[in-house]
Write a protein that holds these residues in place. Structure first.
Motif, PDB file in Angstrom:
ATOM      1  N   ASP A   4       5.705  -1.924  -6.678  1.00 33.87           N
ATOM      2  CA  ASP A   4       6.982  -2.136  -5.114  1.00 33.87           C
ATOM      3  C   ASP A   4       5.763  -0.960  -4.463  1.00 33.87           C
ATOM      4  O   ASP A   4       6.396   0.062  -3.504  1.00 33.87           O
ATOM      5  CB  ASP A   4       8.135  -1.245  -5.254  1.00 33.87           C
ATOM      6  CG  ASP A   4       8.788  -1.545  -3.946  1.00 33.87           C
ATOM      7  OD1 ASP A   4       8.342  -2.794  -3.189  1.00 33.87           O
ATOM      8  OD2 ASP A   4       9.828  -0.596  -3.227  1.00 33.87           O
ATOM      9  N   TRP A   5       4.799  -1.767  -4.022  1.00 33.92           N
ATOM     10  CA  TRP A   5       3.501  -1.375  -3.134  1.00 33.92           C
ATOM     11  C   TRP A   5       4.683  -1.386  -1.696  1.00 33.92           C
ATOM     12  O   TRP A   5       5.025  -2.597  -0.974  1.00 33.92           O
ATOM     13  CB  TRP A   5       2.470  -2.159  -2.824  1.00 33.92           C
ATOM     14  CG  TRP A   5       1.381  -1.142  -2.631  1.00 33.92           C
ATOM     15  CD1 TRP A   5       0.918  -0.797  -0.855  1.00 33.92           C
ATOM     16  CD2 TRP A   5       1.334  -0.257  -3.501  1.00 33.92           C
ATOM     17  NE1 TRP A   5      -0.157   0.053  -1.099  1.00 33.92           N
ATOM     18  CE2 TRP A   5      -0.393   0.569  -1.613  1.00 33.92           C
ATOM     19  CE3 TRP A   5       0.554   0.276  -4.324  1.00 33.92           C
ATOM     20  CZ2 TRP A   5      -1.095   1.481  -2.834  1.00 33.92           C
ATOM     21  CZ3 TRP A   5      -0.060   1.283  -4.889  1.00 33.92           C
ATOM     22  CH2 TRP A   5      -1.110   2.013  -3.989  1.00 33.92           C
ATOM     23  N   PRO A   6       3.934  -0.331  -0.365  1.00 33.10           N
ATOM     24  CA  PRO A   6       4.805  -0.555   0.942  1.00 33.10           C
ATOM     25  C   PRO A   6       4.602  -1.587   1.550  1.00 33.10           C
ATOM     26  O   PRO A   6       5.397  -1.667   2.124  1.00 33.10           O
ATOM     27  CB  PRO A   6       4.375   0.505   2.203  1.00 33.10           C
ATOM     28  CG  PRO A   6       4.166   1.481   0.299  1.00 33.10           C
ATOM     29  CD  PRO A   6       3.476   1.221  -0.379  1.00 33.10           C
ATOM     30  N   GLY A   7       3.325  -2.207   1.450  1.00 32.73           N
ATOM     31  CA  GLY A   7       2.649  -3.619   2.549  1.00 32.73           C
ATOM     32  C   GLY A   7       2.841  -4.578   1.890  1.00 32.73           C
ATOM     33  O   GLY A   7       3.367  -5.978   2.285  1.00 32.73           O
ATOM     34  N   GLY A   8       4.063  -4.948   0.540  1.00 35.78           N
ATOM     35  CA  GLY A   8       4.733  -6.386  -0.473  1.00 35.78           C
ATOM     36  C   GLY A   8       4.000  -5.309  -1.642  1.00 35.78           C
ATOM     37  O   GLY A   8       3.223  -4.949  -2.059  1.00 35.78           O
ATOM     38  N   ALA A   9       4.977  -6.830  -2.992  1.00 36.69           N
ATOM     39  CA  ALA A   9       5.104  -5.791  -4.168  1.00 36.69           C
ATOM     40  C   ALA A   9       3.079  -6.289  -4.417  1.00 36.69           C
ATOM     41  O   ALA A   9       2.950  -7.710  -4.155  1.00 36.69           O
ATOM     42  CB  ALA A   9       6.616  -6.590  -4.852  1.00 36.69           C
ATOM     43  N   ALA A  44     -14.234  -1.124   0.644  1.00 33.14           N
ATOM     44  CA  ALA A  44     -13.479  -1.622   1.795  1.00 33.14           C
ATOM     45  C   ALA A  44     -12.114  -1.750   1.281  1.00 33.14           C
ATOM     46  O   ALA A  44     -11.108  -1.500   1.824  1.00 33.14           O
ATOM     47  CB  ALA A  44     -14.271  -2.627   2.460  1.00 33.14           C
ATOM     48  N   MET A  45     -11.993  -2.499   0.216  1.00 38.34           N
ATOM     49  CA  MET A  45     -10.816  -2.638  -0.480  1.00 38.34           C
ATOM     50  C   MET A  45      -9.872  -1.439  -1.135  1.00 38.34           C
ATOM     51  O   MET A  45      -8.347  -0.986  -0.315  1.00 38.34           O
ATOM     52  CB  MET A  45     -10.901  -3.629  -1.289  1.00 38.34           C
ATOM     53  CG  MET A  45     -10.888  -5.509  -1.144  1.00 38.34           C
ATOM     54  SD  MET A  45     -11.520  -6.194  -2.366  1.00 38.34           S
ATOM     55  CE  MET A  45      -9.344  -6.746  -3.270  1.00 38.34           C
ATOM     56  N   ILE A  46     -10.073  -0.823  -1.134  1.00 36.70           N
ATOM     57  CA  ILE A  46      -9.491   0.184  -1.744  1.00 36.70           C
ATOM     58  C   ILE A  46      -9.172   1.139  -0.355  1.00 36.70           C
ATOM     59  O   ILE A  46      -7.983   1.756  -0.067  1.00 36.70           O
ATOM     60  CB  ILE A  46     -10.465   1.095  -2.799  1.00 36.70           C
ATOM     61  CG1 ILE A  46     -10.622   0.411  -3.808  1.00 36.70           C
ATOM     62  CG2 ILE A  46      -9.580   2.543  -2.940  1.00 36.70           C
ATOM     63  CD1 ILE A  46     -11.513   1.052  -5.562  1.00 36.70           C
ATOM     64  N   ASN A  47     -10.112   1.403   0.366  1.00 40.27           N
ATOM     65  CA  ASN A  47      -9.790   2.680   1.549  1.00 40.27           C
ATOM     66  C   ASN A  47      -8.049   2.122   2.395  1.00 40.27           C
ATOM     67  O   ASN A  47      -7.790   2.705   2.660  1.00 40.27           O
ATOM     68  CB  ASN A  47     -11.162   2.631   2.480  1.00 40.27           C
ATOM     69  CG  ASN A  47     -11.697   3.498   2.022  1.00 40.27           C
ATOM     70  OD1 ASN A  47     -11.836   4.803   1.332  1.00 40.27           O
ATOM     71  ND2 ASN A  47     -13.167   2.719   2.203  1.00 40.27           N
ATOM     72  N   ASP A  48      -7.827   0.669   2.608  1.00 46.68           N
ATOM     73  CA  ASP A  48      -7.420   0.189   3.686  1.00 46.68           C
ATOM     74  C   ASP A  48      -5.797   1.046   2.441  1.00 46.68           C
ATOM     75  O   ASP A  48      -5.045   0.609   3.175  1.00 46.68           O
ATOM     76  CB  ASP A  48      -6.926  -1.533   4.175  1.00 46.68           C
ATOM     77  CG  ASP A  48      -8.719  -1.749   3.857  1.00 46.68           C
ATOM     78  OD1 ASP A  48      -9.072  -1.117   5.130  1.00 46.68           O
ATOM     79  OD2 ASP A  48      -8.763  -3.336   4.004  1.00 46.68           O
ATOM     80  N   ASN A  91       2.491   5.454   1.841  1.00 49.66           N
ATOM     81  CA  ASN A  91       3.178   6.281   1.399  1.00 49.66           C
ATOM     82  C   ASN A  91       3.596   5.814   0.497  1.00 49.66           C
ATOM     83  O   ASN A  91       4.317   4.724   0.007  1.00 49.66           O
ATOM     84  CB  ASN A  91       3.856   6.992   2.170  1.00 49.66           C
ATOM     85  CG  ASN A  91       5.227   7.596   1.916  1.00 49.66           C
ATOM     86  OD1 ASN A  91       5.207   8.413   0.553  1.00 49.66           O
ATOM     87  ND2 ASN A  91       6.149   8.066   2.225  1.00 49.66           N
ATOM     88  N   ILE A  92       3.036   5.915  -1.090  1.00 51.13           N
ATOM     89  CA  ILE A  92       3.518   5.214  -2.154  1.00 51.13           C
ATOM     90  C   ILE A  92       4.748   6.097  -2.646  1.00 51.13           C
ATOM     91  O   ILE A  92       5.570   5.534  -4.126  1.00 51.13           O
ATOM     92  CB  ILE A  92       2.861   4.695  -3.173  1.00 51.13           C
ATOM     93  CG1 ILE A  92       1.609   6.285  -3.991  1.00 51.13           C
ATOM     94  CG2 ILE A  92       1.508   3.429  -2.457  1.00 51.13           C
ATOM     95  CD1 ILE A  92       0.947   5.663  -4.527  1.00 51.13           C
TER      96      ILE A  92
END
Length: 198
Positions: free
Chosen positions: A29-34, A84-88, A93-94
């Motif tokens: 349940d990631w903050p930006g979307g599942a 670059a993908m990971i840094n985003d 806050n998970i």
């Protein structure tokens, strides 16, 4: 008392055969979307959602089950991706958000089949607790980056465990049943060491 996951007949037949094709689904349940991933390749439809295959780029470390233990345990989910993908995602806050892993079977080899046999069963569920990144050299002389998410069980997850049973739980589920009433102090009595009289 056995740990019962409620596996349906189709999946039970599949895992009982000489060859079967396992797949593990991971929901965060990631903050930006599942986030919905699985360990095979391609997209799989499950539970009304589309799950993305990560194949060999992902790994899961699940804790060992110990029947009768209600201790907190932790699972680790890892995914190889570009820096670059990971840094985003590293500052998201998970903490305390839900996650789970379900085990299922495919009708054929991963990459050739995306059809499930029966309904998957839950292997682990908990709350996201840690988030980090590893950087290590790869075989080609470059670097490989990996994001790691740790999920821990909490009181809510442990309360739902099938491995715990008490006299109170028995009485609540089966009123009037006195099977455990007289055995409450049996363990304590068995632990007393009796010395012969001299």
């Amino acid at each position: 008392m056995e740990l019962n996951r409620g596996m349906d007949a189709g999946m039970l037949a599949a895992v009982s055969s000489a060859v079967f094709y396992p797949v593990i689904f991971t929901y965060l349940d990631w903050p930006g979307g599942a986030v919905r991933m699985h360990t095979a390749v391609g997209d799989i439809s499950y539970g009304g959602n589309s799950w993305t295959g990560v194949g060999n780029l992902g790994s899961i470390s699940l804790p060992q089950e110990i029947i009768g233990s209600m201790a907190a345990t932790e699972a680790t989910y890892s995914l190889v991706a570009s820096p670059a993908m990971i840094n985003d995602y590293l500052d998201d806050n998970i903490k305390g958000r839900a996650g789970r892993s379900d085990f299922g079977c495919l009708t054929g080899r991963p990459g050739k089949s995306t059809t499930l046999v029966g309904a998957p069963v839950t292997l682990f569920f908990g709350s996201m607790d840690t988030l980090g990144m590893n950087v290590a050299p790869d075989d080609s002389g470059g670097v490989q980056t990996q994001i790691n998410v740790g999920l821990a069980t909490g009181p809510a997850a442990r309360e739902k465990a099938y491995a715990f049973h008490s006299e109170e739980a028995q009485a609540a589920e089966y009123p009037g049943d006195t099977a455990g009433r007289l055995s409450v102090n049996a363990y304590a009595k068995a632990q007393k060491q009796l010395w012969p009289e001299s």
